[in-house]
Design an enzyme around this catalytic site. Structure first.
Site, short mmCIF file in Angstrom:
data_model
loop_
_atom_site.label_atom_id
_atom_site.label_comp_id
_atom_site.label_asym_id
_atom_site.label_seq_id
_atom_site.Cartn_x
_atom_site.Cartn_y
_atom_site.Cartn_z
N SER A 27 0.84 -1.19 0.00
CA SER A 27 0.00 0.00 0.00
C SER A 27 0.88 1.25 0.00
O SER A 27 0.88 2.03 0.94
CB SER A 27 -0.92 -0.05 1.22
OG SER A 27 -1.96 0.87 1.09
N HIS A 139 3.96 5.47 2.78
CA HIS A 139 3.05 4.36 3.01
C HIS A 139 1.63 4.88 3.23
O HIS A 139 1.43 5.92 3.87
CB HIS A 139 3.50 3.52 4.21
CG HIS A 139 2.83 2.20 4.27
ND1 HIS A 139 1.59 2.01 4.84
CD2 HIS A 139 3.21 0.99 3.80
CE1 HIS A 139 1.25 0.74 4.73
NE2 HIS A 139 2.22 0.11 4.09
N HIS A 140 0.67 4.17 2.69
CA HIS A 140 -0.73 4.60 2.77
C HIS A 140 -1.23 4.70 4.21
O HIS A 140 -2.18 5.43 4.49
CB HIS A 140 -1.61 3.63 1.96
CG HIS A 140 -2.92 4.22 1.59
ND1 HIS A 140 -3.97 4.31 2.46
CD2 HIS A 140 -3.34 4.75 0.42
CE1 HIS A 140 -5.00 4.86 1.86
NE2 HIS A 140 -4.64 5.14 0.61
N SER A 141 -0.60 4.01 5.14
CA SER A 141 -1.03 4.12 6.54
C SER A 141 -0.69 5.49 7.13
O SER A 141 -1.26 5.88 8.15
CB SER A 141 -0.41 3.01 7.40
OG SER A 141 0.99 3.12 7.42
#
Length: 163
Positions: A27, A139-141
């Site tokens: 992601s 990172h998508h987080s």
């Protein structure tokens, strides 16, 4: 007692984090910014330093909970080193936009160092015509597309100098 409510990952962010284990499901958000001329590397570094202090997560790494009994926690990286996250390279031959896109593709396919905060900026100078590019990987987080665009709008002037 320390209040840890703000340090736990949201469930949706934890989901994207756990997907990281499978390279096909990573992601990762990768963006390419093109500049009509190369920004001064020191100014870019200063902007990254500022961003790492004001944007939640840019100085945090992830610590997982044993047996996944709770979402992972964001913790300040005590060994945070900006030089690990802000890189400076020469554009590989043939010094075209295609070379930058290839750099972005390879960057996006590489996994993050999971012991560090989950982002990288690579300034690539030497594009034909004196141009330069920055390949941003996060990172998508840490953020979604809208948050990423808001971050970029606060870091970079979107108008040419003198306009």
């Amino acid at each position: 007692m320390v209040d840890e409510r703000g340090t736990r990952m949201r469930e949706s962010d934890a989901f994207s984090w756990y997907m990281e284990r499978d390279p096909l499901l990573r992601s990762t958000v990768v963006s390419v910014l093109l500049f009509d001329r190369c920004p001064a590397p020191m100014i870019l570094r200063e902007k990254a330093e500022r961003a790492s202090r004001i944007v939640p997560g840019l100085r945090h790494r992830i610590v997982e909970t044993p047996l996944r009994l709770a979402p992972p926690r964001w913790t300040v990286d005590p060994d945070f080193d900006l030089s690990w996250h802000v890189r400076h390279v020469e554009v590989p031959a043939p010094k075209t936009l295609a070379a930058i896109l290839d750099l972005a593709r390879v960057t996006g396919m590489a996994g993050f160092d999971l012991a560090r905060p989950l982002w990288e900026w690579t300034l690539a100078e030497g594009l034909e015509g004196g141009q330069a590019a920055i390949v941003l990987k996060i990172h998508h987080s840490l953020t979604d597309g809208i948050g990423g665009m808001q971050l970029l709008a606060t870091l970079f002037d979107l108008q040419p100098a003198g306009s």
